[in-house]
Design a protein around this motif. Sequence first.
Motif, PDB file in Angstrom:
ATOM      1  N   UNK A   1       6.074  24.800   4.520  1.00 49.44           N
ATOM      2  CA  UNK A   1       6.585  23.435   4.681  1.00 49.44           C
ATOM      3  C   UNK A   1       5.450  22.454   4.957  1.00 49.44           C
ATOM      4  N   UNK A   2       4.362  22.960   5.535  1.00 49.90           N
ATOM      5  CA  UNK A   2       3.156  22.142   5.731  1.00 49.90           C
ATOM      6  C   UNK A   2       2.668  21.615   4.387  1.00 49.90           C
ATOM      7  N   UNK A   3       2.634  22.500   3.381  1.00 48.31           N
ATOM      8  CA  UNK A   3       2.175  22.098   2.055  1.00 48.31           C
ATOM      9  C   UNK A   3       3.109  21.073   1.418  1.00 48.31           C
ATOM     10  N   UNK A   4       4.389  21.249   1.617  1.00 49.22           N
ATOM     11  CA  UNK A   4       5.346  20.302   1.055  1.00 49.22           C
ATOM     12  C   UNK A   4       5.213  18.938   1.727  1.00 49.22           C
ATOM     13  N   UNK A   5       5.031  18.926   3.033  1.00 43.28           N
ATOM     14  CA  UNK A   5       4.815  17.656   3.749  1.00 43.28           C
ATOM     15  C   UNK A   5       3.541  16.988   3.258  1.00 43.28           C
ATOM     16  N   UNK A   6       2.500  17.776   3.038  1.00 38.71           N
ATOM     17  CA  UNK A   6       1.247  17.224   2.513  1.00 38.71           C
ATOM     18  C   UNK A   6       1.433  16.634   1.129  1.00 38.71           C
ATOM     19  N   UNK A   7       2.233  17.302   0.300  1.00 37.85           N
ATOM     20  CA  UNK A   7       2.515  16.797  -1.042  1.00 37.85           C
ATOM     21  C   UNK A   7       3.239  15.458  -0.978  1.00 37.85           C
ATOM     22  N   UNK A   8       4.168  15.339  -0.043  1.00 35.23           N
ATOM     23  CA  UNK A   8       4.930  14.094   0.104  1.00 35.23           C
ATOM     24  C   UNK A   8       4.021  12.959   0.566  1.00 35.23           C
ATOM     25  N   UNK A   9       3.230  13.210   1.593  1.00 34.98           N
ATOM     26  CA  UNK A   9       2.339  12.174   2.125  1.00 34.98           C
ATOM     27  C   UNK A   9       1.332  11.738   1.055  1.00 34.98           C
ATOM     28  N   UNK A  10       0.782  12.686   0.319  1.00 35.56           N
ATOM     29  CA  UNK A  10      -0.195  12.364  -0.721  1.00 35.56           C
ATOM     30  C   UNK A  10       0.430  11.568  -1.861  1.00 35.56           C
ATOM     31  N   UNK A  11       1.634  11.949  -2.251  1.00 34.74           N
ATOM     32  CA  UNK A  11       2.317  11.234  -3.334  1.00 34.74           C
ATOM     33  C   UNK A  11       2.669   9.810  -2.915  1.00 34.74           C
ATOM     34  N   UNK A  12       3.131   9.644  -1.693  1.00 31.33           N
ATOM     35  CA  UNK A  12       3.455   8.304  -1.194  1.00 31.33           C
ATOM     36  C   UNK A  12       2.182   7.460  -1.111  1.00 31.33           C
ATOM     37  N   UNK A  13       1.090   8.048  -0.642  1.00 35.08           N
ATOM     38  CA  UNK A  13      -0.185   7.340  -0.573  1.00 35.08           C
ATOM     39  C   UNK A  13      -0.634   6.902  -1.967  1.00 35.08           C
ATOM     40  N   UNK A  14      -0.546   7.825  -2.931  1.00 37.17           N
ATOM     41  CA  UNK A  14      -0.927   7.483  -4.298  1.00 37.17           C
ATOM     42  C   UNK A  14      -0.056   6.399  -4.895  1.00 37.17           C
ATOM     43  N   UNK A  15       1.230   6.448  -4.617  1.00 38.98           N
ATOM     44  CA  UNK A  15       2.149   5.436  -5.147  1.00 38.98           C
ATOM     45  C   UNK A  15       1.884   4.067  -4.538  1.00 38.98           C
ATOM     46  N   UNK A  16       1.624   4.035  -3.238  1.00 37.87           N
ATOM     47  CA  UNK A  16       1.287   2.755  -2.607  1.00 37.87           C
ATOM     48  C   UNK A  16      -0.015   2.197  -3.172  1.00 37.87           C
ATOM     49  N   UNK A  17      -0.997   3.056  -3.374  1.00 39.53           N
ATOM     50  CA  UNK A  17      -2.264   2.606  -3.954  1.00 39.53           C
ATOM     51  C   UNK A  17      -2.062   2.109  -5.380  1.00 39.53           C
ATOM     52  N   UNK A  18      -1.118   2.723  -6.103  1.00 38.11           N
ATOM     53  CA  UNK A  18      -0.825   2.290  -7.461  1.00 38.11           C
ATOM     54  C   UNK A  18      -0.388   0.829  -7.485  1.00 38.11           C
ATOM     55  N   UNK A  19       0.381   0.449  -6.487  1.00 31.50           N
ATOM     56  CA  UNK A  19       0.830  -0.954  -6.406  1.00 31.50           C
ATOM     57  C   UNK A  19      -0.346  -1.896  -6.234  1.00 31.50           C
ATOM     58  N   UNK A  20      -1.372  -1.451  -5.514  1.00 31.17           N
ATOM     59  CA  UNK A  20      -2.524  -2.304  -5.229  1.00 31.17           C
ATOM     60  C   UNK A  20      -3.659  -2.150  -6.241  1.00 31.17           C
ATOM     61  N   UNK A  21      -3.510  -1.252  -7.197  1.00 27.50           N
ATOM     62  CA  UNK A  21      -4.579  -1.016  -8.170  1.00 27.50           C
ATOM     63  C   UNK A  21      -4.633  -2.090  -9.259  1.00 27.50           C
ATOM     64  N   UNK A  22      -3.608  -2.913  -9.344  1.00 30.84           N
ATOM     65  CA  UNK A  22      -3.532  -3.992 -10.331  1.00 30.84           C
ATOM     66  C   UNK A  22      -3.764  -3.452 -11.742  1.00 30.84           C
ATOM     67  N   UNK A  23      -2.942  -2.476 -12.106  1.00 30.81           N
ATOM     68  CA  UNK A  23      -3.049  -1.894 -13.445  1.00 30.81           C
ATOM     69  C   UNK A  23      -4.332  -1.103 -13.643  1.00 30.81           C
TER      70      UNK A  23
END
Length: 108
Positions: A2-24
């Motif tokens: 479950x540690x790995x799954x939590x890490x996957x969630x946090x990393x995906x959310x971080x990447x998605x938030x950064x995607x918003x700020x990457x300006x394409x």
Amino acid sequence: MWFWLAGAIVSEVTGTLALRFSDGFSKPWPSLVVVLGYGVAFYSLSQALAKGVPVGVAYGIWSAVGVALIALIGAVFLGESLTWVQVGGIGLLILGVLALELGKSHAT
């Protein structure tokens, strides 16, 4: 596992938030965070699967929690709207994941 799954969630959310700020992908630092975030997310998800989390349960939790967190972070910190219908949809996602998790114990 479950540690790995939590890490996957946090990393995906971080990447998605950064995607918003990457300006394409025109801004290098947020773009790098997107690539690293999704890379770590998929690696972590693969480790959760290798440790025995069933793929349907792992993907259901990963995607539902990711959607819920992104929607809430968007509403609270980014000024995006979140209607009661959307909140209800998030609740239905969570119920669906619970059904997947509870159903796995009865599958054998």
